[in-house]
Write a protein that holds these residues in place. Sequence first.
Motif, PDB file in Angstrom:
ATOM      1  N   GLN A  10       0.825  -1.207   0.000  1.00 54.35           N
ATOM      2  CA  GLN A  10       0.000   0.000   0.000  1.00 54.35           C
ATOM      3  C   GLN A  10       0.856   1.253   0.000  1.00 54.35           C
ATOM      4  O   GLN A  10       0.541   2.225  -0.688  1.00 54.35           O
ATOM      5  N   ALA A  11       1.941   1.232   0.747  1.00 51.54           N
ATOM      6  CA  ALA A  11       2.834   2.385   0.801  1.00 51.54           C
ATOM      7  C   ALA A  11       3.474   2.629  -0.567  1.00 51.54           C
ATOM      8  O   ALA A  11       3.581   3.768  -1.021  1.00 51.54           O
ATOM      9  N   LEU A  12       3.890   1.550  -1.221  1.00 49.45           N
ATOM     10  CA  LEU A  12       4.480   1.676  -2.549  1.00 49.45           C
ATOM     11  C   LEU A  12       3.465   2.192  -3.559  1.00 49.45           C
ATOM     12  O   LEU A  12       3.773   3.069  -4.377  1.00 49.45           O
ATOM     13  N   LEU A  13       2.253   1.676  -3.506  1.00 52.80           N
ATOM     14  CA  LEU A  13       1.203   2.130  -4.413  1.00 52.80           C
ATOM     15  C   LEU A  13       0.885   3.608  -4.188  1.00 52.80           C
ATOM     16  O   LEU A  13       0.693   4.368  -5.136  1.00 52.80           O
ATOM     17  N   HIS A  14       0.857   4.027  -2.942  1.00 54.97           N
ATOM     18  CA  HIS A  14       0.606   5.433  -2.602  1.00 54.97           C
ATOM     19  C   HIS A  14       1.721   6.326  -3.160  1.00 54.97           C
ATOM     20  O   HIS A  14       1.460   7.390  -3.725  1.00 54.97           O
ATOM     21  N   LYS A  15       2.959   5.872  -3.040  1.00 49.80           N
ATOM     22  CA  LYS A  15       4.100   6.647  -3.525  1.00 49.80           C
ATOM     23  C   LYS A  15       4.093   6.740  -5.051  1.00 49.80           C
ATOM     24  O   LYS A  15       4.330   7.809  -5.616  1.00 49.80           O
ATOM     25  N   ILE A  16       3.802   5.633  -5.730  1.00 50.98           N
ATOM     26  CA  ILE A  16       3.750   5.630  -7.191  1.00 50.98           C
ATOM     27  C   ILE A  16       2.626   6.531  -7.688  1.00 50.98           C
ATOM     28  O   ILE A  16       2.793   7.288  -8.656  1.00 50.98           O
ATOM     29  N   THR A  17       1.477   6.497  -7.035  1.00 53.45           N
ATOM     30  CA  THR A  17       0.356   7.352  -7.410  1.00 53.45           C
ATOM     31  C   THR A  17       0.700   8.822  -7.227  1.00 53.45           C
ATOM     32  O   THR A  17       0.406   9.654  -8.085  1.00 53.45           O
ATOM     33  N   ARG A  18       1.362   9.135  -6.125  1.00 53.77           N
ATOM     34  CA  ARG A  18       1.762  10.522  -5.867  1.00 53.77           C
ATOM     35  C   ARG A  18       2.731  11.015  -6.933  1.00 53.77           C
ATOM     36  O   ARG A  18       2.610  12.138  -7.429  1.00 53.77           O
ATOM     37  N   ILE A  19       3.675  10.189  -7.330  1.00 54.36           N
ATOM     38  CA  ILE A  19       4.634  10.570  -8.362  1.00 54.36           C
ATOM     39  C   ILE A  19       3.937  10.744  -9.701  1.00 54.36           C
ATOM     40  O   ILE A  19       4.197  11.708 -10.436  1.00 54.36           O
ATOM     41  N   PHE A  20       3.034   9.826 -10.049  1.00 57.59           N
ATOM     42  CA  PHE A  20       2.320   9.921 -11.321  1.00 57.59           C
ATOM     43  C   PHE A  20       1.485  11.199 -11.388  1.00 57.59           C
ATOM     44  O   PHE A  20       1.518  11.919 -12.383  1.00 57.59           O
ATOM     45  N   VAL A  21       0.760  11.499 -10.320  1.00 54.67           N
ATOM     46  CA  VAL A  21      -0.061  12.715 -10.287  1.00 54.67           C
ATOM     47  C   VAL A  21       0.824  13.950 -10.365  1.00 54.67           C
ATOM     48  O   VAL A  21       0.477  14.939 -11.016  1.00 54.67           O
ATOM     49  N   SER A  22       1.984  13.887  -9.747  1.00 51.53           N
ATOM     50  CA  SER A  22       2.902  15.025  -9.783  1.00 51.53           C
ATOM     51  C   SER A  22       3.458  15.282 -11.179  1.00 51.53           C
ATOM     52  O   SER A  22       3.784  16.423 -11.516  1.00 51.53           O
ATOM     53  N   LEU A  23       3.572  14.255 -11.989  1.00 52.55           N
ATOM     54  CA  LEU A  23       4.128  14.413 -13.324  1.00 52.55           C
ATOM     55  C   LEU A  23       3.098  14.848 -14.368  1.00 52.55           C
ATOM     56  O   LEU A  23       3.479  15.152 -15.500  1.00 52.55           O
ATOM     57  N   VAL A  24       1.832  14.897 -14.012  1.00 49.01           N
ATOM     58  CA  VAL A  24       0.791  15.288 -14.974  1.00 49.01           C
ATOM     59  C   VAL A  24       1.021  16.694 -15.541  1.00 49.01           C
ATOM     60  O   VAL A  24       0.956  16.876 -16.763  1.00 49.01           O
TER      61      VAL A  24
END
Length: 76
Positions: A10-24
């Motif tokens: 869950q922590a990894l998924l949260h981090k990947i989602t945060r990075i993806f949203v940040s790159l939009v």
Amino acid sequence: MATSDQTPTQALLHKITRIFVSLVPWGVALFAHYWLEYEDIWAVDMAFRPVISAAILATGLALSFLVHSLLSKSSR
């Protein structure tokens, strides 16, 4: 959001989602740059093209940094 009771997955998924949203915003800026060239809205010899190009890309980077900073601060 990122609490100690999260599983590593869950922590990894949260981090990947945060990075993806940040790159939009950066992706939108790159697409805008591509679209302006593809649709022949600006020519190679257009006045101030390098300045406009740098402004578009810098805006995308700045917005990505701002979004990432806000999301990182809220997850603590």
